[in-house]
Scaffold this motif. Sequence first.
Motif, short mmCIF file in Angstrom:
data_model
loop_
_atom_site.label_atom_id
_atom_site.label_comp_id
_atom_site.label_asym_id
_atom_site.label_seq_id
_atom_site.Cartn_x
_atom_site.Cartn_y
_atom_site.Cartn_z
N ARG A 141 -15.86 -2.48 -7.81
CA ARG A 141 -15.47 -3.66 -8.59
C ARG A 141 -16.15 -4.87 -8.00
O ARG A 141 -16.23 -5.02 -6.78
N GLU A 142 -16.63 -5.72 -8.87
CA GLU A 142 -17.24 -6.98 -8.48
C GLU A 142 -16.49 -8.08 -9.22
O GLU A 142 -16.22 -7.95 -10.41
N HIS A 162 -6.67 5.46 -8.13
CA HIS A 162 -7.09 4.41 -7.20
C HIS A 162 -7.73 3.25 -7.95
O HIS A 162 -7.53 2.09 -7.59
N ALA A 163 -8.50 3.52 -8.99
CA ALA A 163 -9.10 2.46 -9.80
C ALA A 163 -8.00 1.59 -10.42
O ALA A 163 -8.09 0.36 -10.40
N LYS A 164 -6.96 2.23 -10.93
CA LYS A 164 -5.84 1.49 -11.51
C LYS A 164 -5.15 0.64 -10.44
O LYS A 164 -4.85 -0.54 -10.66
N ALA A 206 3.94 -1.50 -7.14
CA ALA A 206 4.25 -0.90 -5.84
C ALA A 206 5.01 0.41 -5.99
O ALA A 206 4.80 1.34 -5.22
N CYS A 207 5.86 0.50 -6.99
CA CYS A 207 6.61 1.75 -7.16
C CYS A 207 5.73 2.85 -7.73
O CYS A 207 6.09 4.02 -7.69
N ASP A 208 4.55 2.50 -8.23
CA ASP A 208 3.62 3.49 -8.79
C ASP A 208 2.33 3.58 -7.96
O ASP A 208 1.28 3.86 -8.49
N ALA A 209 2.42 3.29 -6.67
CA ALA A 209 1.22 3.29 -5.82
C ALA A 209 0.49 4.62 -5.94
O ALA A 209 1.11 5.67 -6.01
#
Length: 150
Positions: A9-10, A118-120, A144-147
Amino acid sequence: MDDPTVFRREMRIPAPPATIFAFLTDPQKLLRWMGISATLEPQPGGLYLLDVNGKDKVRGAFREVVPVHRLVYSFGWEGNEEVPPESSQIEIDLIEQPDGTLMRMTHSGLPPSAVPAHAKGWAHYLDRLAAVVADLDPGPDMQACDAPKG
């Protein structure tokens, strides 16, 4: 061709590199946009430990630290077989621009099946970082609850 084991990501952030660098390396500043506790030792070989939400913990080690310009650290989830501690790598480059900073982030070494989660997660947290650096309140961390667990 895109590498299926890499997230990139940039983004442009209207703040100087030193401000962004502090939000990546100072535990108290980091917690304003990600996690509930952190231990960071931003020097080569130093610990990177982040408790995202009380159950999902990232563990890694700093590999390269060039103050206000570049961070490289290993990354992985404690208790996770797919992306175990120190199994992948984060690279962040902060490039000064006339209107702030161009931030380039690469998360490499992920299993292809772990890249979407991880992208999400990174999209969510990098947007929160940009808000905090701009002195905005990013609000409660609903992610945070869906890390991502790999």
